[in-house]
Design an enzyme around this catalytic site. Structure first.
Site, PDB file in Angstrom:
ATOM      1  N   ASP A  81       1.144  -0.810   1.446  1.00  0.00           N
ATOM      2  CA  ASP A  81       0.124   0.321   1.035  1.00  0.00           C
ATOM      3  C   ASP A  81      -0.131   1.299   2.056  1.00  0.00           C
ATOM      4  O   ASP A  81      -0.391   0.691   3.118  1.00  0.00           O
ATOM      5  CB  ASP A  81      -0.959  -0.547   0.437  1.00  0.00           C
ATOM      6  CG  ASP A  81      -1.856   0.463  -0.426  1.00  0.00           C
ATOM      7  OD1 ASP A  81      -1.406   1.776  -0.664  1.00  0.00           O
ATOM      8  OD2 ASP A  81      -2.773   0.028  -1.065  1.00  0.00           O
TER       9      ASP A  81
ATOM     10  N   ASP B 294       2.760   5.885  -2.462  1.00  0.00           N
ATOM     11  CA  ASP B 294       2.189   5.234  -1.387  1.00  0.00           C
ATOM     12  C   ASP B 294       1.963   3.741  -1.251  1.00  0.00           C
ATOM     13  O   ASP B 294       1.420   3.158  -0.632  1.00  0.00           O
ATOM     14  CB  ASP B 294       0.785   5.857  -0.872  1.00  0.00           C
ATOM     15  CG  ASP B 294      -0.193   5.499  -1.972  1.00  0.00           C
ATOM     16  OD1 ASP B 294       0.200   5.142  -3.124  1.00  0.00           O
ATOM     17  OD2 ASP B 294      -1.557   5.603  -1.739  1.00  0.00           O
ATOM     18  N   GLU B 295       2.680   3.161  -2.455  1.00  0.00           N
ATOM     19  CA  GLU B 295       2.328   1.818  -2.650  1.00  0.00           C
ATOM     20  C   GLU B 295       3.776   1.224  -3.210  1.00  0.00           C
ATOM     21  O   GLU B 295       4.486   1.755  -4.176  1.00  0.00           O
ATOM     22  CB  GLU B 295       1.220   1.519  -3.437  1.00  0.00           C
ATOM     23  CG  GLU B 295       1.145   0.176  -3.819  1.00  0.00           C
ATOM     24  CD  GLU B 295      -0.060  -0.003  -4.941  1.00  0.00           C
ATOM     25  OE1 GLU B 295      -0.372  -1.133  -5.212  1.00  0.00           O
ATOM     26  OE2 GLU B 295      -0.752   0.978  -5.474  1.00  0.00           O
TER      27      GLU B 295
END
Length: 369
Positions: free
Chosen positions: A18, A118-119
């Site tokens: 993350d 983003d993850e």
């Protein structure tokens, strides 16, 4: 009542990566002068008649109480004016950075489940790097991301997705958490219900009404009670309380190529007619790429001559694209290199794209911003 739960699987090695305050971090990296400001990604309500929602905020802004999905007007009231910076989201920029990060992940494994720009989850039970532990792989990835992008990330490592995600959240920012099977129940017991992924505000309130505030409180509950009270969701949180999550990391198998070809009823000797076919192919191929959220770095033409000789020519692009004209120009150049074959007659003509960059990490920019 534990017999109602499935058997656990401790054999997997899962990483949850993350990025830390991703959108805000990208903007700060591009403009270091705002590094000591409370950076909020969202439209400035002073310029939008009070409209706007916070997409994300850096950690300084969060110290003032700013949170994602909060209205930007609320955020404006929380942060001193001299500390506050609003930046309208630039999702194209964020996608470009996300692509670089995903490329680094794909160097380790193809078993990647992207949750957002983003993850992502990574199953590294088997991987491309050899005999390294999941911690070593994740630590090296974290370092490479920082080196390549200047951005920090956090990760959790465990034997399932649920615990890996809890670990990455526990570590933020720029941290790392490893949750081993022998430590899982104790770790879960120490966490507040608010820290459990998937337990929303409404269920948190319901659990609080039942005097359930921590993982330890949840572990004490009878499974049948949770089933009766929350139905399917109750069964899921009962599993989570015991460290059980059998969900696989679901990766989309990347396409190797995408193309079009046609075998002519009568051999083609007219060069301009072949160019017309290539133009049509290029437009259709570009549309297919956009539909699949892919960009190509290599264009390939395929020719079959009148005497059944098959020729393929690859043309590498300097920058990945979905632009029809760029694809056509490279295809045309490759065709010109085979002009002698064309003059002898062409029985089949094909055009394909390969060497993709994945563009499926899509975030919608709504009028709210």
């Amino acid at each position: 009542m534990d017999e109602l739960l499935p058997c656990n699987n401790f054999n997997r090695k899962i990483i949850h990566l993350d990025m830390d305050a991703f959108y805000a971090s990208v903007e700060i990296h591009d403009d270091p002068t705002i590094a000591n400001k409370a950076v909020i990604i969202g439209q400035d309500p002073r310029q939008s008649n009070g409209h706007g929602v916070v997409a994300t905020a850096n950690y300084l802004a969060r110290k003032y109480g700013v949170r994602s999905a909060m209205t930007t007007m609320q955020a404006l009231r929380l942060v001193p004016a001299e500390k506050l910076v609003f930046i309208k989201p630039n999702f194209e920029k964020y996608r470009r950075v996300s692509d670089k990060i995903h490329q680094l992940m794909y160097e380790i494994t193809d078993a990647i489940e992207s949750v957002a720009l983003d993850e992502a989850y990574m199953d590294v039970t088997t991987n491309k790097m050899g005999n390294f532990s999941a911690l070593e792989l994740a630590t090296n990835l974290q370092k490479n991301i920082y080196r390549e992008t200047g951005l920090t990330s956090s990760f959790g490592v465990s034997y399932n997705k649920y615990l890996a995600k809890m670990g990455s959240e526990y570590a933020k920012p720029f941290g790392r958490t490893v949750i081993l099977p022998d430590d899982a129940l104790e770790f879960i017991a120490s966490q507040k219900i608010e820290k459990f992924p998937g337990i929303g505000v409404k269920m948190q309130e319901q659990l609080h009404e039942l005097q359930i505030y921590t993982g330890a409180d949840l572990q004490k509950q009878n499974i049948k009670f949770l089933l009766d009270r929350f139905n399917k969701a109750g069964y899921i949180i009962a599993q989570q309380a015991k460290g059980i999550d059998l969900r696989p990391v679901i990766s989309k198998r990347p396409r190797k190529s995408l193309g079009l070809e046609h075998t002519f009823d009568v051999n083609i000797y007219d060069y301009d007619k072949l160019l017309t076919w290539l133009r049509n192919y290029s437009c259709e191929l570009a549309q297919k790429l956009r539909t699949l959220n892919l960009q190509t770095r290599t264009v390939v033409i395929k020719l079959r001559t009148a005497d059944f000789i098959t020729i393929t020519r690859r043309s590498a692009l300097a920058v990945a694209t979905t632009d029809a004209m760029t694809i056509y120009q490279h295809a045309k150049s490759s065709l010109e290199d085979e002009i002698d074959c064309v003059s002898g007659g062409v029985r089949l003509l094909g055009l394909s794209a390969t060497d993709f960059e994945q563009k499926s990490y899509e975030t919608l920019s709504l009028d709210l911003f």
